[in-house]
Design a protein around this motif. Structure first.
Motif, PDB file in Angstrom:
ATOM      1  N   THR A  42       8.305  57.631  53.617  1.00 41.28           N
ATOM      2  CA  THR A  42       7.800  56.563  53.807  1.00 41.28           C
ATOM      3  C   THR A  42       7.679  55.958  55.404  1.00 41.28           C
ATOM      4  O   THR A  42       6.634  55.784  56.115  1.00 41.28           O
ATOM      5  CB  THR A  42       8.019  55.207  52.874  1.00 41.28           C
ATOM      6  OG1 THR A  42       7.927  55.573  51.736  1.00 41.28           O
ATOM      7  CG2 THR A  42       7.064  53.919  53.294  1.00 41.28           C
ATOM      8  N   THR A  46       4.726  56.326  57.993  1.00 37.81           N
ATOM      9  CA  THR A  46       4.382  55.345  58.875  1.00 37.81           C
ATOM     10  C   THR A  46       4.246  55.652  60.373  1.00 37.81           C
ATOM     11  O   THR A  46       3.253  55.129  61.009  1.00 37.81           O
ATOM     12  CB  THR A  46       5.333  54.006  58.867  1.00 37.81           C
ATOM     13  OG1 THR A  46       5.523  53.651  57.488  1.00 37.81           O
ATOM     14  CG2 THR A  46       5.194  52.959  59.507  1.00 37.81           C
ATOM     15  N   LYS A  49       1.229  57.786  60.824  1.00 34.28           N
ATOM     16  CA  LYS A  49       0.056  56.849  60.981  1.00 34.28           C
ATOM     17  C   LYS A  49      -0.274  56.493  62.378  1.00 34.28           C
ATOM     18  O   LYS A  49      -1.071  56.271  63.077  1.00 34.28           O
ATOM     19  CB  LYS A  49      -0.107  55.998  59.961  1.00 34.28           C
ATOM     20  CG  LYS A  49      -0.601  56.476  58.381  1.00 34.28           C
ATOM     21  CD  LYS A  49      -0.510  55.213  57.518  1.00 34.28           C
ATOM     22  CE  LYS A  49      -0.645  55.924  56.191  1.00 34.28           C
ATOM     23  NZ  LYS A  49      -0.546  54.701  55.082  1.00 34.28           N
ATOM     24  N   ASN A  70       4.787  64.435  55.943  1.00 32.45           N
ATOM     25  CA  ASN A  70       6.286  63.694  56.132  1.00 32.45           C
ATOM     26  C   ASN A  70       7.606  64.485  55.851  1.00 32.45           C
ATOM     27  O   ASN A  70       8.508  64.375  56.449  1.00 32.45           O
ATOM     28  CB  ASN A  70       6.327  62.597  55.221  1.00 32.45           C
ATOM     29  CG  ASN A  70       4.861  61.623  55.685  1.00 32.45           C
ATOM     30  OD1 ASN A  70       4.649  61.678  56.689  1.00 32.45           O
ATOM     31  ND2 ASN A  70       4.402  60.877  54.781  1.00 32.45           N
TER      32      ASN A  70
END
Length: 189
Positions: A42, A46, A49, A70
């Motif tokens: 995660t 982030t 992105k 990721n």
């Protein structure tokens, strides 16, 4: 870790590790590792992105493709961290050998500088990899190096400044404020 972190920060971590080693159920440890793994994905999601937003890459990336990106970022980052720690450990052993054999203490006197130099190279390589592989625009190494050097310089500067701040025993360091300040700087970076 206890050598680098101040006692108020390290003691809760140390206590958590001791409590974890007392657990006899391997299921709890396995679930903890799985949760940590997905949490780290995660974090990289982030970051990817944010880098896609910065580079104005409006390509829609599906969930599985995003997780694959990721995972690769996590794997390469982990690999580079392992290399960094072993390289640093090798430098410490080399310095110890030079000091014991030849009484050569130059590296001992300026150890923070040399470890900072190794960290700078590691951080630069991480940023170069991130910049080159997160967006759909495949960029050349020479295009990524200026930004990676600049980001690495600021990360290293912040690290040294934070280390200096924590060593100021006379001012009564407020650790919660210090780590809040550091986290804000990292997010800003």
């Amino acid at each position: 870790v206890g050598k680098f972190l101040p006692a108020p920060i390290f003691l809760p971590i140390d206590q958590s590790v001791k409590n974890l080693t007392r657990i006899k159920s391997y299921n709890v440890i396995a679930v903890s590792i799985i949760i940590s793994f997905f949490s780290s994905l995660t974090i990289f999601g982030t970051m990817s992105k944010a880098l896609r937003f910065i580079s104005r890459d409006e390509t829609k990336v599906g969930f599985l493709a995003s997780q694959w990106i990721n995972f690769r970022l996590l794997f390469i980052s982990s690999l580079l961290l392992v290399v960094y720690f072993y390289f640093t450990y090798g430098l410490v052993l080399s310095e110890r050998f030079l000091f014991r054999t030849f009484k050569f203490g130059f590296f001992r006197s300026y150890s923070v500088f040399f470890i900072g130099l190794v960290a700078f190279v590691l951080i630069t390589s991480l940023f170069v990899y991130y910049y080159a592989n997160i967006t759909r625009f495949r960029t050349q190494l020479r295009d990524n190096l200026p930004g990676a050097f600049l980001a690495s310089f600021f990360v290293t500067l912040i690290s040294f400044g934070f280390n200096f701040y924590l060593k100021l025993k006379n001012v009564g360091v407020n650790y919660s404020f210090a780590y809040e300040l550091l986290s804000k700087m990292v997010v800003l970076m």
